[in-house]
Design an enzyme around this catalytic site. Sequence first.
Site, PDB file in Angstrom:
ATOM      1  N   ASP A 352       0.856  -1.189   0.000  1.00 11.07           N
ATOM      2  CA  ASP A 352       0.000   0.000   0.000  1.00 11.07           C
ATOM      3  C   ASP A 352       0.898   1.247   0.000  1.00 11.07           C
ATOM      4  OD1 ASP A 352      -2.980   0.935   0.569  1.00 11.07           O
ATOM      5  OD2 ASP A 352      -1.608   2.204   1.767  1.00 11.07           O
ATOM      6  N   ILE A 353       0.629   2.176  -0.921  1.00  8.67           N
ATOM      7  CA  ILE A 353       1.410   3.413  -1.000  1.00  8.67           C
ATOM      8  C   ILE A 353       1.092   4.280   0.223  1.00  8.67           C
ATOM      9  CG2 ILE A 353       1.907   5.470  -2.384  1.00  8.67           C
ATOM     10  CD1 ILE A 353       0.968   3.863  -4.844  1.00  8.67           C
ATOM     11  N   GLU A 395      -4.774   2.360  -4.192  1.00 12.99           N
ATOM     12  CA  GLU A 395      -3.317   2.420  -4.146  1.00 12.99           C
ATOM     13  C   GLU A 395      -2.728   1.132  -3.578  1.00 12.99           C
ATOM     14  OE1 GLU A 395      -4.736   4.348  -0.261  1.00 12.99           O
ATOM     15  OE2 GLU A 395      -5.408   4.101  -2.339  1.00 12.99           O
TER      16      GLU A 395
END
Length: 478
Positions: A352-353, A395
Site C-alpha cells: 500500500d502506498i 493504491e
Amino acid sequence: MKLGNKFDRYIAVIFFVTIVTVILTSYFTLKDVINSHNKQVQSAVTPLFSLVTSEILRPLNVANFMAKNQFIIDYAEQAEIEKGYLVSYLEKIAKSYNMVAFIALEKHDVMLNSTGKKTSLDGENVEWFHRLKNLPGEQFTDIGNAEAPHLYFDNKIHNMDGDFIGFTGVALELSYFARKFQEYNDRFGFELYFVDSNNIITLSSNKMIKSQSHHRTDLITRLSDLPWYQSLIKNNAADNNLTSEVMYTTDEGLLISQMPIQELNWRMFIVSPPASEQSAYWKIFIGRFMLFFIIVIVFYMALLTIINYLKSRLIKHAETDHLTQLPNRSHVHWRFDEIVKNNENLCLVLADIDNFKNINDTYGHLVGDDVLRIISEQLSQTLRKIDVVGRWGGEEFVMVLPDTSAEQALIIVERIRKNIAAISFPISTTSGSFTTTISFGICELPIKSKAIEDYIKGADKALYQAKHNGRNQSVIFN
C-alpha cells in the site's frame, strides 16, 4: 479465464458439430448423386456402342473390299505370280488402315501378309485355311497368331466362275482393342464381352481369351462360364438367351447391357459395376473430401488463431487494470488457484502506498496516476516470471510468490521498498519532484485447504501493523 475456457468449449463444439454436419450432408448428397447417376452412366454406353461397331465393322469392310478386288482376283488366277508384288499391295493396305493384311491362295500354295511373311498352306500354322474353306459362309472371324494374338477377319475369294481360290482379309492385335476400351474401363470399370452365335466368347476387354485359336475346344470360354451370366440366367429363367431385354441387373448390382452386331452374328455384353464401386465416383468423392478436409484444416487453423488472438485481447482487456496495465483482482484469483495446484507453499504480499491521499490532494489525481504507474513498473520489474503482481484496488497492490517463504519474501520486498523510497517522482504541472514510500504486509500459510481470502486476511493484518508502526516498512504476519 473461466470465461475464456467456456468460450473455447463453445467454439470447439460449434465447430465440430458444423464439420460433422457438412461431412454427413456431403456423404448423403454424393450417395444420392451416385444412385441417380446410375442411369446417366448408360448415356456413356451409346458412344461405346458406336466405337465398338466402328472398330469391328471397319476391318470387316476392308476385308470385303480386298476379297472383291477384281484386279487381285485376276492376278491370283495366273499360272505364276510375283509374290513381292502381292506383298507390296498388302503393305499399302496395312499402312492405309493400320492393320495387318494377308492373302492365302490355294492354287499357289502360299499365304502372304503385309509384314513380308510367307507361309505354305500345308504348314501347321495355317490349319485355319482348310477348316474355314469347308464351312458355309463367306466371312469369318478367328483368333490366331500365338506369339501376338490377333483378331482375324477372313473373307473367301471366288473367281469369275464362282470357284473358291483362297482367302484374303485383315487382322488387328487384341491389345489394339484393349487400348480402345481402356478409357471406358478406367472411367467406369466396364468389361466388354463379344459372343458368337454359339455363345462362345470370341473377344473380351479383360484379356481372358487365350493366345491360341478359339476354335480349340480345350481353350473355349463360354458365356455360361461367367458368374454374372449365371446370376442373370437364375433371375431370367424363361429367357436363357437374354434376348427379351436390352439391360439387366444381377443380384450383385452389376448392370448388364447387350447389343447385337449383326454383320458378324455376334452380341456384345457390357458389364458395369455398381456406381459405388466405380473408380470415377470414388476418385471424385476422395478428391473432394481431401480438398474439403484441407480447406477445413486451413479454416480451423485460421479460426483458431483468430479466436486465440481475440480471446487473449478479451481476457487481457477484462482482467487487466487499465491504468497500471497490471492484472486485476479477477486475474490474480485465477492465477492463485493455478499456483496452488502446482506448488507446495507460497507467500502472498499486500503493498500500500503511504499517504497516497495526500499526494492526490497536494499534486492532483494526474500526478497520483503517474505514481501508481511508476510503482507498478517497479513491482513487476523486480519479481520473477513465475510470480504474480496485480492491482488489488486504489493504491493497494498484491503479489503472489510461489515456492517462497516469508523470510525470502521479506528480502524481496525490502529491496523493492528501498528502491521506491529512492525514486524522485516528477510533478507534471511543475518542474519539481517529490518522494513517497510504500508499506508491505507478508503472509505465509500452509497451502492445504486455504483460499486466497485467508492469505489476504493475514497479509492485511501485517500491512495494518506496518502502517501502525510508522509506514515505509515490511511486516510478516504471525
